[in-house]
Design an enzyme around this catalytic site. Structure first.
Site, PDB file in Angstrom:
ATOM      1  N   SER A 103      26.721  -2.367 134.708  1.00 18.15           N
ATOM      2  CA  SER A 103      27.388  -1.427 135.616  1.00 18.15           C
ATOM      3  C   SER A 103      26.418  -0.906 136.654  1.00 18.15           C
ATOM      4  O   SER A 103      25.209  -0.773 136.384  1.00 18.15           O
ATOM      5  CB  SER A 103      27.956  -0.254 134.807  1.00 18.15           C
ATOM      6  N   TYR A 114      26.485   7.210 129.472  1.00 14.21           N
ATOM      7  CA  TYR A 114      27.009   5.864 129.759  1.00 14.21           C
ATOM      8  C   TYR A 114      26.029   5.110 130.669  1.00 14.21           C
ATOM      9  O   TYR A 114      25.730   3.930 130.431  1.00 14.21           O
ATOM     10  CB  TYR A 114      28.372   6.003 130.437  1.00 14.21           C
TER      11      TYR A 114
END
Length: 246
Positions: free
Chosen positions: A136, A149
């Site tokens: 990501s 995250y």
């Protein structure tokens, strides 16, 4: 004889689209899910649309003790593995709920890294294979709004980079994918900028092209603008970055 794809994360929208892109090219597809009942609909849909072989296998990516038996239990060692599993979690909850933070870290980093590392050993021993990890842009720089995250994805990105470096003199390829925003069930209801937001099928096609198409790549941002967006964000000095609400 068709090649075989192992898709880790069959219930996700990106996983379903990616498996469909490979199936459309005649690949045999092995899907995995923690809850196979919830993934059966995707398996049946892929099999019906492609007319090819699509099987479903149980895998809990947070249970590393099961990885060896899971791999040896597959019908064949795959030619390509694509790992799309992820757990966004809730940042505020993760700040005080250690169990929740641990799930986010294990799902996005520890489990995928250990599993792909084990497959890398088997691919290297065989002398071929392609490993794709979907990371990501959140891992490119820590932000206050999702740093648990983001930290997990940063670790996963670094792991893939190191694995790629170690295997660079072999016939095993390692590809890192950073989709940016994707219009999925996970982002439903969020206001996303259209120019920076990809569709699941777009991500699936990009993975196939980068990993097993005619234009192989090591690291891809699915929407090219993200590369420059993240170059700017990572160049912001820390004293200035601390004042931004990102």
């Amino acid at each position: 004889m068709s090649k075989t794809l192992l898709l880790i994360g069959a219930t996700s929208d990106i996983g379903h689209a990616t498996a469909g892109a490979y199936a459309a090219q005649g690949w045999t597809v092995l899907l995995t899910a923690r809850n196979v009942a919830s993934a059966e609909r995707n398996r049946a849909d892929l099999a019906a649309r492609s007319g090819g072989a699509v099987s479903l296998h149980m895998l809990d990516v947070t249970d590393s003790s099961s990885f060896e038996s899971f791999i040896t239990g597959l019908p064949a060692l795959p030619d390509t593995v694509v790992c799309v599993v992820g757990e966004m979690g809730e940042q505020e909850r993760a700040q005080s709920d250690l169990d929740h933070a641990a799930v986010v870290l294990r799902t996005n980093f520890e489990g995928p890294a250990l599993l792909l590392g084990l497959l890398a050993e088997k691919f290297e021993a065989r002398g071929s294979g392609t490993i794709v990890g979907v990371s990501s842009v959140a891992g490119d720089r820590g932000r206050g709004s999702n740093y648990v995250y983001g930290a997990a994805k940063a670790g996963f990105t670094a792991f893939l980079s190191g694995l790629r470096n170690r295997l660079s003199q072999t016939e095993v390829r390692v590809v890192t994918v950073k989709p940016g925003f994707v219009r999925t069930r996970m982002t439903a209801g969020m206001k996303l900028p259209p120019a920076l937001t990809a569709e699941p099928q777009e991500v699936g096609n990009a993975i196939l092209a980068a990993a097993d198409g005619s234009r192989p790549r090591d690291v891809i941002y699915v929407r090219w603008m993200w590369r420059y967006v993240m170059m700017i964000i990572t160049a912001i000095p820390e004293p200035v970055f601390k004042k931004l609400r990102l």
